[in-house]
Design a protein around this motif. Structure first.
Motif, short mmCIF file in Angstrom:
data_model
loop_
_atom_site.label_atom_id
_atom_site.label_comp_id
_atom_site.label_asym_id
_atom_site.label_seq_id
_atom_site.Cartn_x
_atom_site.Cartn_y
_atom_site.Cartn_z
N MET A 53 0.65 -1.03 0.12
CA MET A 53 0.05 -0.09 -0.05
C MET A 53 0.97 1.15 -0.14
SD MET A 53 -2.85 0.91 2.71
CE MET A 53 -3.79 -0.14 2.31
N SER A 54 0.55 2.29 -0.82
CA SER A 54 1.54 3.44 -1.00
C SER A 54 1.16 4.27 0.14
CB SER A 54 1.15 4.30 -2.30
OG SER A 54 -0.27 4.55 -2.07
N ASP A 55 2.14 5.19 0.46
CA ASP A 55 1.97 6.08 1.73
C ASP A 55 0.75 6.99 1.62
OD1 ASP A 55 4.57 5.22 2.68
OD2 ASP A 55 5.36 7.15 1.66
N GLU A 56 0.21 7.34 -0.06
CA GLU A 56 -0.89 8.07 0.00
C GLU A 56 -1.99 7.38 0.16
OE1 GLU A 56 1.63 7.72 -2.25
OE2 GLU A 56 2.59 9.88 -2.48
N SER A 57 -2.14 5.93 0.01
CA SER A 57 -3.11 5.05 0.36
C SER A 57 -3.26 5.21 1.87
CB SER A 57 -2.97 3.90 -0.18
OG SER A 57 -3.03 4.02 -1.63
N VAL A 58 -2.17 5.02 2.53
CA VAL A 58 -2.13 4.64 4.19
C VAL A 58 -2.62 5.96 4.73
CG1 VAL A 58 -0.82 4.86 6.26
CG2 VAL A 58 -0.48 3.11 4.20
N ILE A 59 -2.28 7.14 4.23
CA ILE A 59 -2.72 8.63 4.68
C ILE A 59 -4.26 8.71 4.45
CG2 ILE A 59 -2.68 10.93 4.44
CD1 ILE A 59 0.43 10.65 3.57
N ALA A 60 -4.89 8.22 3.26
CA ALA A 60 -6.04 8.34 2.85
C ALA A 60 -6.91 7.45 3.69
CB ALA A 60 -6.31 7.92 1.52
N ASN A 95 -5.95 6.37 6.81
CA ASN A 95 -6.02 7.08 8.15
C ASN A 95 -7.05 8.15 8.40
OD1 ASN A 95 -4.12 4.90 9.16
ND2 ASN A 95 -2.30 6.58 8.69
N ARG A 96 -6.98 8.93 7.33
CA ARG A 96 -8.01 10.03 7.34
C ARG A 96 -9.22 9.77 7.20
NH1 ARG A 96 -8.59 15.13 9.15
NH2 ARG A 96 -6.39 15.59 8.51
N ARG A 97 -9.71 8.87 6.54
CA ARG A 97 -10.96 8.30 6.69
C ARG A 97 -11.56 7.48 7.85
NH1 ARG A 97 -13.78 4.11 6.90
NH2 ARG A 97 -12.13 2.66 7.23
N TYR A 148 -10.19 8.43 10.80
CA TYR A 148 -10.19 9.52 11.52
C TYR A 148 -11.71 10.16 11.36
CZ TYR A 148 -9.66 14.16 13.36
OH TYR A 148 -9.55 15.50 13.98
N GLU A 149 -12.10 10.51 10.10
CA GLU A 149 -13.19 11.30 10.14
C GLU A 149 -14.45 10.42 10.65
OE1 GLU A 149 -13.62 14.17 9.31
OE2 GLU A 149 -11.51 14.78 8.72
N GLU A 150 -14.40 9.09 10.43
CA GLU A 150 -15.56 8.18 10.91
C GLU A 150 -15.68 8.30 12.53
OE1 GLU A 150 -15.72 3.38 11.33
OE2 GLU A 150 -15.52 4.16 9.15
N LEU A 151 -14.47 8.08 13.07
CA LEU A 151 -14.38 8.36 14.53
C LEU A 151 -14.94 9.60 14.99
CD1 LEU A 151 -11.07 6.50 15.36
CD2 LEU A 151 -13.51 5.58 15.81
N LYS A 152 -14.58 10.80 14.21
CA LYS A 152 -14.93 12.10 14.48
C LYS A 152 -16.56 12.19 14.36
CE LYS A 152 -14.05 16.92 13.49
NZ LYS A 152 -13.24 17.93 12.65
N ARG A 153 -17.03 11.72 13.52
CA ARG A 153 -18.54 11.89 13.20
C ARG A 153 -19.41 11.10 14.37
NH1 ARG A 153 -17.20 11.23 7.85
NH2 ARG A 153 -17.28 9.13 7.94
N ALA A 154 -18.67 9.96 14.92
CA ALA A 154 -19.53 9.29 15.76
C ALA A 154 -19.41 9.76 17.26
CB ALA A 154 -18.78 7.89 15.65
N GLY A 155 -18.38 10.43 17.49
CA GLY A 155 -18.22 11.31 18.96
C GLY A 155 -18.86 12.58 18.58
N GLN A 156 -19.06 13.38 17.75
CA GLN A 156 -19.45 14.54 17.86
C GLN A 156 -20.86 14.40 17.62
OE1 GLN A 156 -17.33 16.90 14.76
NE2 GLN A 156 -16.17 17.96 16.33
N GLY A 157 -21.31 13.39 16.89
CA GLY A 157 -22.62 13.20 16.65
C GLY A 157 -23.65 12.72 17.67
N HIS A 158 -22.81 12.07 18.75
CA HIS A 158 -23.53 11.81 20.03
C HIS A 158 -23.77 13.12 20.92
CE1 HIS A 158 -24.95 9.03 23.05
NE2 HIS A 158 -24.11 9.53 24.08
N ALA A 159 -22.44 13.66 21.01
CA ALA A 159 -22.60 14.72 22.34
C ALA A 159 -23.69 15.84 22.24
CB ALA A 159 -21.18 15.12 22.37
N PRO A 160 -23.55 16.54 20.78
CA PRO A 160 -24.44 17.67 20.92
C PRO A 160 -25.94 17.48 21.27
CG PRO A 160 -23.28 17.63 18.90
CD PRO A 160 -22.72 16.22 19.58
#
Length: 269
Positions: A1-8, A10-12, A14-26
């Motif tokens: 897997m290329s570095d770009e793919s690993v970064i992509a 990891n970003r995906r 991260y955004e998934e976990l962020k949505r789950a965390g922020q979606g509950h609290a508000p």
């Protein structure tokens, strides 16, 4: 897997976990507490203290006790650090407090994490919801640059004195969280100050979730634009907090807090 793919990937993730965390609290967190304070049971009050402008204060805080920090004498900013009383190598970690809860906006229902992933303090009441978990406190250099006629007391030196008083050293001092410091982040990432975000009568109630040593510093925040060094006294009340219910807001509002309290229970706290 290329570095770009690993970064992509990891970003995906991260955004998934962020949505789950922020979606509950508000949906779970309420609005601010009423300014002026929620009445305390006089029988539950253990100690009252007034911290003069520019000074610091330390206290032991048992699990189940709470601190009310109140701007009864006018606006001020109060920096806080904390250590586990059982093992002071465990200390407040404001970076984890921010990243684990996916927000730097501390308010009623949030918790403050240690560097061991455990919950140290819960914000059970908060009239202000304008606190700084990004910049930290003042030091001798920031005061000298802002205020003529010094030197004036600053948060860094206050916390050094507080640590020494508690049998700790400079290296034991974590980065502080500053209450009643209305710092916001603009679209370009610049930090700004909004004085309208705090007022006389604002307060926070912090419930200890483990036995703690706590230090407070009552000095102006580095971004406070007031031209004169004139911090107001701050009223502190230590009291026995009501026993948390099964649906206690701070313990259930976010999935991250649930995990933190599970870590507390595993450690026997």
């Amino acid at each position: 897997m290329s570095d770009e793919s690993v970064i992509a990937e990891n970003r995906r993730r991260y955004e998934e976990l962020k949505r789950a965390g922020q979606g509950h609290a508000p949906r779970a967190l309420p609005g601010p507490s009423p300014r002026g304070g929620v009445p305390l049971d006089e029988a539950a009050i253990l100690h009252r203290e007034t911290v003069p402008g520019g000074w610091y204060w330390t206290t032991a805080l048992k699990a189940g006790e709470a601190l009310r920090i109140a701007l009864d004498h006018g606006p001020s900013s109060v920096a806080l650090v904390a250590w586990s009383a059982r093992d002071p190598s465990e200390r407040l970690n404001y970076a984890d407090t921010v990243k684990v809860q996916w927000t730097a906006a501390l308010r009623k229902g949030r918790v403050l994490f240690s560097d061991m992933g455990r919950v140290m303090l819960s914000l059970v009441e908060d009239s202000c919801a304008a606190h700084d978990a990004l910049m930290g406190g003042s030091n001798a250099a920031s005061n000298a640059a802002r205020y003529p006629g010094g030197p004036h007391r600053n948060t860094r030196d206050n916390l050094v004195l507080a640590a020494l008083k508690c049998g700790l050293e400079r290296r034991d001092i974590p980065a502080c969280i500053t209450f009643f410091a209305p710092v916001s982040v603009g679209p370009e990432g610049r930090l700004a100050w909004n004085e309208a975000g705090r007022a006389a009568g604002d307060f926070v109630d912090l419930r200890a979730e483990m036995d703690l040593t706590v230090a407070l510093s009552n000095c102006p925040h580095p971004l406070d634009p007031a031209p004169a060094y004139a911090p107001n006294p701050v009223a502190i009340t230590r009291f026995r907090a009501p026993q948390p219910a099964a649906d206690d807001l701070c313990r259930t509002a976010t999935i991250e807090a649930v995990r933190g309290f599970e870590n507390n229970a595993f450690a026997g706290l």
